[in-house]
Design a protein around this motif. Structure first.
Motif, PDB file in Angstrom:
ATOM      1  N   LEU A 137     -49.442   1.928  -7.793  1.00 23.25           N
ATOM      2  CA  LEU A 137     -48.686   2.620  -8.824  1.00 23.25           C
ATOM      3  C   LEU A 137     -47.205   2.603  -8.466  1.00 23.25           C
ATOM      4  N   LEU A 138     -46.355   2.277  -9.461  1.00 30.68           N
ATOM      5  CA  LEU A 138     -44.935   2.057  -9.195  1.00 30.68           C
ATOM      6  C   LEU A 138     -44.074   2.739 -10.252  1.00 30.68           C
ATOM      7  N   ASP A 139     -42.994   3.381  -9.784  1.00 28.79           N
ATOM      8  CA  ASP A 139     -41.982   3.907 -10.694  1.00 28.79           C
ATOM      9  C   ASP A 139     -40.698   3.119 -10.440  1.00 28.79           C
ATOM     10  N   ALA A 140     -40.393   2.192 -11.346  1.00 28.36           N
ATOM     11  CA  ALA A 140     -39.261   1.282 -11.145  1.00 28.36           C
ATOM     12  C   ALA A 140     -37.913   1.970 -11.296  1.00 28.36           C
ATOM     13  N   SER A 141     -37.891   3.220 -11.731  1.00 32.02           N
ATOM     14  CA  SER A 141     -36.611   3.903 -11.963  1.00 32.02           C
ATOM     15  C   SER A 141     -36.056   4.543 -10.698  1.00 32.02           C
ATOM     16  N   GLU A 142     -36.825   4.551  -9.587  1.00 30.06           N
ATOM     17  CA  GLU A 142     -36.375   5.190  -8.350  1.00 30.06           C
ATOM     18  C   GLU A 142     -35.851   4.156  -7.356  1.00 30.06           C
ATOM     19  N   ASP A 143     -34.554   4.211  -7.075  1.00 26.59           N
ATOM     20  CA  ASP A 143     -33.935   3.236  -6.172  1.00 26.59           C
ATOM     21  C   ASP A 143     -34.437   3.363  -4.738  1.00 26.59           C
ATOM     22  N   TYR A 144     -34.790   4.569  -4.304  1.00 23.95           N
ATOM     23  CA  TYR A 144     -35.114   4.804  -2.897  1.00 23.95           C
ATOM     24  C   TYR A 144     -36.604   5.083  -2.674  1.00 23.95           C
ATOM     25  N   LEU A 145     -37.435   4.531  -3.538  1.00 22.65           N
ATOM     26  CA  LEU A 145     -38.875   4.760  -3.445  1.00 22.65           C
ATOM     27  C   LEU A 145     -39.569   3.517  -2.912  1.00 22.65           C
ATOM     28  N   PRO A 146     -40.309   3.617  -1.799  1.00 25.30           N
ATOM     29  CA  PRO A 146     -41.028   2.444  -1.275  1.00 25.30           C
ATOM     30  C   PRO A 146     -42.109   1.968  -2.233  1.00 25.30           C
ATOM     31  N   PHE A 147     -42.505   0.742  -2.064  1.00 23.84           N
ATOM     32  CA  PHE A 147     -43.558   0.151  -2.889  1.00 23.84           C
ATOM     33  C   PHE A 147     -44.845   0.956  -2.741  1.00 23.84           C
ATOM     34  N   GLY A 148     -45.481   1.236  -3.890  1.00 22.04           N
ATOM     35  CA  GLY A 148     -46.772   1.900  -3.869  1.00 22.04           C
ATOM     36  C   GLY A 148     -46.735   3.408  -3.773  1.00 22.04           C
ATOM     37  N   GLU A 149     -45.541   4.014  -3.876  1.00 18.26           N
ATOM     38  CA  GLU A 149     -45.426   5.472  -3.845  1.00 18.26           C
ATOM     39  C   GLU A 149     -44.825   5.966  -5.151  1.00 18.26           C
ATOM     40  N   LEU A 150     -45.117   7.238  -5.446  1.00 18.99           N
ATOM     41  CA  LEU A 150     -44.630   7.840  -6.681  1.00 18.99           C
ATOM     42  C   LEU A 150     -43.782   9.069  -6.364  1.00 18.99           C
ATOM     43  N   PRO A 151     -42.728   9.327  -7.167  1.00 16.81           N
ATOM     44  CA  PRO A 151     -41.966  10.574  -6.995  1.00 16.81           C
ATOM     45  C   PRO A 151     -42.807  11.766  -7.460  1.00 16.81           C
ATOM     46  N   LEU A 152     -42.393  12.944  -7.057  1.00 18.82           N
ATOM     47  CA  LEU A 152     -43.185  14.139  -7.338  1.00 18.82           C
ATOM     48  C   LEU A 152     -43.387  14.353  -8.836  1.00 18.82           C
ATOM     49  N   ARG A 153     -42.406  13.988  -9.656  1.00 17.72           N
ATOM     50  CA  ARG A 153     -42.527  14.217 -11.104  1.00 17.72           C
ATOM     51  C   ARG A 153     -43.668  13.409 -11.733  1.00 17.72           C
ATOM     52  N   CYS A 154     -44.111  12.339 -11.048  1.00 16.02           N
ATOM     53  CA  CYS A 154     -45.188  11.507 -11.586  1.00 16.02           C
ATOM     54  C   CYS A 154     -46.577  11.986 -11.157  1.00 16.02           C
ATOM     55  N   ILE A 155     -46.620  12.866 -10.182  1.00 16.67           N
ATOM     56  CA  ILE A 155     -47.919  13.308  -9.665  1.00 16.67           C
ATOM     57  C   ILE A 155     -48.455  14.394 -10.589  1.00 16.67           C
ATOM     58  N   ASN A 156     -49.388  14.008 -11.433  1.00 14.93           N
ATOM     59  CA  ASN A 156     -49.915  14.923 -12.443  1.00 14.93           C
ATOM     60  C   ASN A 156     -51.419  14.737 -12.595  1.00 14.93           C
ATOM     61  N   ILE A 157     -52.097  14.570 -11.459  1.00 15.68           N
ATOM     62  CA  ILE A 157     -53.553  14.428 -11.337  1.00 15.68           C
ATOM     63  C   ILE A 157     -54.042  13.094 -11.894  1.00 15.68           C
ATOM     64  N   HIS A 158     -53.869  12.864 -13.226  1.00 11.92           N
ATOM     65  CA  HIS A 158     -54.345  11.612 -13.822  1.00 11.92           C
ATOM     66  C   HIS A 158     -53.314  11.051 -14.806  1.00 11.92           C
ATOM     67  N   GLY A 159     -53.304   9.731 -14.900  1.00  7.34           N
ATOM     68  CA  GLY A 159     -52.538   9.050 -15.934  1.00  7.34           C
ATOM     69  C   GLY A 159     -53.473   8.088 -16.663  1.00  7.34           C
ATOM     70  N   ARG A 160     -53.021   7.591 -17.793  1.00 10.73           N
ATOM     71  CA  ARG A 160     -53.838   6.672 -18.592  1.00 10.73           C
ATOM     72  C   ARG A 160     -53.289   5.254 -18.449  1.00 10.73           C
ATOM     73  N   ALA A 161     -54.086   4.385 -17.889  1.00 11.78           N
ATOM     74  CA  ALA A 161     -53.688   2.988 -17.747  1.00 11.78           C
ATOM     75  C   ALA A 161     -54.057   2.238 -19.020  1.00 11.78           C
ATOM     76  N   ILE A 162     -53.063   1.599 -19.639  1.00 11.31           N
ATOM     77  CA  ILE A 162     -53.273   0.853 -20.877  1.00 11.31           C
ATOM     78  C   ILE A 162     -53.317  -0.630 -20.540  1.00 11.31           C
ATOM     79  N   TYR A 163     -54.506  -1.205 -20.578  1.00 11.62           N
ATOM     80  CA  TYR A 163     -54.658  -2.615 -20.221  1.00 11.62           C
ATOM     81  C   TYR A 163     -54.450  -3.530 -21.433  1.00 11.62           C
ATOM     82  N   SER A 164     -54.811  -3.043 -22.606  1.00 15.97           N
ATOM     83  CA  SER A 164     -54.637  -3.807 -23.839  1.00 15.97           C
ATOM     84  C   SER A 164     -54.766  -2.832 -25.001  1.00 15.97           C
ATOM     85  N   LYS A 165     -54.684  -3.341 -26.227  1.00 15.21           N
ATOM     86  CA  LYS A 165     -54.838  -2.461 -27.384  1.00 15.21           C
ATOM     87  C   LYS A 165     -56.224  -1.841 -27.453  1.00 15.21           C
ATOM     88  N   LYS A 166     -57.211  -2.516 -26.825  1.00 17.06           N
ATOM     89  CA  LYS A 166     -58.590  -2.031 -26.906  1.00 17.06           C
ATOM     90  C   LYS A 166     -59.127  -1.510 -25.582  1.00 17.06           C
TER      91      LYS A 166
END
Length: 266
Positions: A17-46
């Motif tokens: 999981l990646l947040d491209a908006s954080e300049d000082y965030l290592p690969f594979g880590e998320l800032p605290l604002r993104c940690i919200n238990i679950h997110g929805r991964a959209i692979y396609s329209k279906k």
């Protein structure tokens, strides 16, 4: 009800999981604002699925002091602080907010008036896959803590916990720290030969049920060398509401323990 977008990348069968908006965030880590238990991964329209929002790398902060107490009752030495995980992100952002590293250390010196700081050094500000490190020389006149022929020393020199972060009478939602964490303080201080240790904090170690959090506070004084180590480990990223009051009491005990000083006489 979704209000933020991050990226998910699958490499060798592992989701990153990646947040491209954080300049000082290592690969594979998320800032605290993104940690919200679950997110929805959209692979396609279906095709879509729920994904756990988790930082697998723990947050760590290590304070290391090596020094001596001079015959003039001045504590001198080198203080090094190492950061990783979310703490490294926070510190990198903080340092980068100043025009120069010199300005950062100047404001730090102003925030810690009981110390005289010098020779400030920052390492790995932009090397995000390496532990972030800051170090400086430290001097502290101990006369302010002396009475007669005795001196008191609190071994947690900086970033001591003085206020309980968990102070609610009721808690209706979980405590989400964003990642597991570990904070440690260690110091080695050489004392003049005519000094004697007359009082020391008790050695303690305790934990919450199932080891969800642990605290140790230990020391040894031998041949005029004081060695001290304190470790606070929060071994869960999320503490449920039924664990809140145990966590609150856990921190209350830590605050009381950190009030105890070493007493030396000569």
């Amino acid at each position: 009800k979704f209000n933020y977008v991050i990226a998910i990348v699958k490499i060798d069968g592992v989701d990153h999981l990646l947040d491209a908006s954080e300049d000082y965030l290592p690969f594979g880590e998320l800032p605290l604002r993104c940690i919200n238990i679950h997110g929805r991964a959209i692979y396609s329209k279906k095709s879509s699925d729920w994904v756990a929002l988790t930082n697998y790398k723990p947050t760590t902060t290590n304070h290391i002091f090596v020094g001596e107490l001079t015959k003039e009752h001045v504590l001198k030495g080198q203080l090094t602080i190492k950061y990783s995980g979310l703490e490294a992100l926070t510190k990198r952002q903080q340092v980068a907010s100043f025009a120069s590293e010199e300005e950062y250390f100047e404001q730090l010196d102003e925030k810690l008036p009981q110390f005289k700081l010098g020779n400030g050094k920052i390492e790995h500000l932009h090397n995000l896959d390496t532990i972030f490190l800051e170090s400086y020389t430290l001097e502290m006149p101990m006369n302010q803590f002396s009475q007669g022929n005795s001196i008191s020393l609190n071994p947690v020199l900086i970033n001591r916990i003085t206020k309980n972060p968990f102070n609610l009478d009721e808690r209706s939602y979980a405590v989400d720290l964003g990642a597991r964490s570990m904070d440690s303080h260690s110091l080695n201080i050489r004392f003049p030969e005519n000094y004697s240790l007359t009082s020391a904090p008790k050695k303690v170690a305790f934990a919450l049920p199932e080891g969800s959090a642990r605290f140790t506070h230990q020391s040894n004084y031998d041949s005029n060398m004081l060695q001290f180590k304190q470790t606070l480990s929060l071994n869960q990223a999320i503490y449920e509401t039924n664990e809140y009051f145990d966590l609150k009491e856990f921190y209350s005990r830590i605050i009381q323990i950190q009030k105890d000083d070493f007493i030396f006489t000569w």
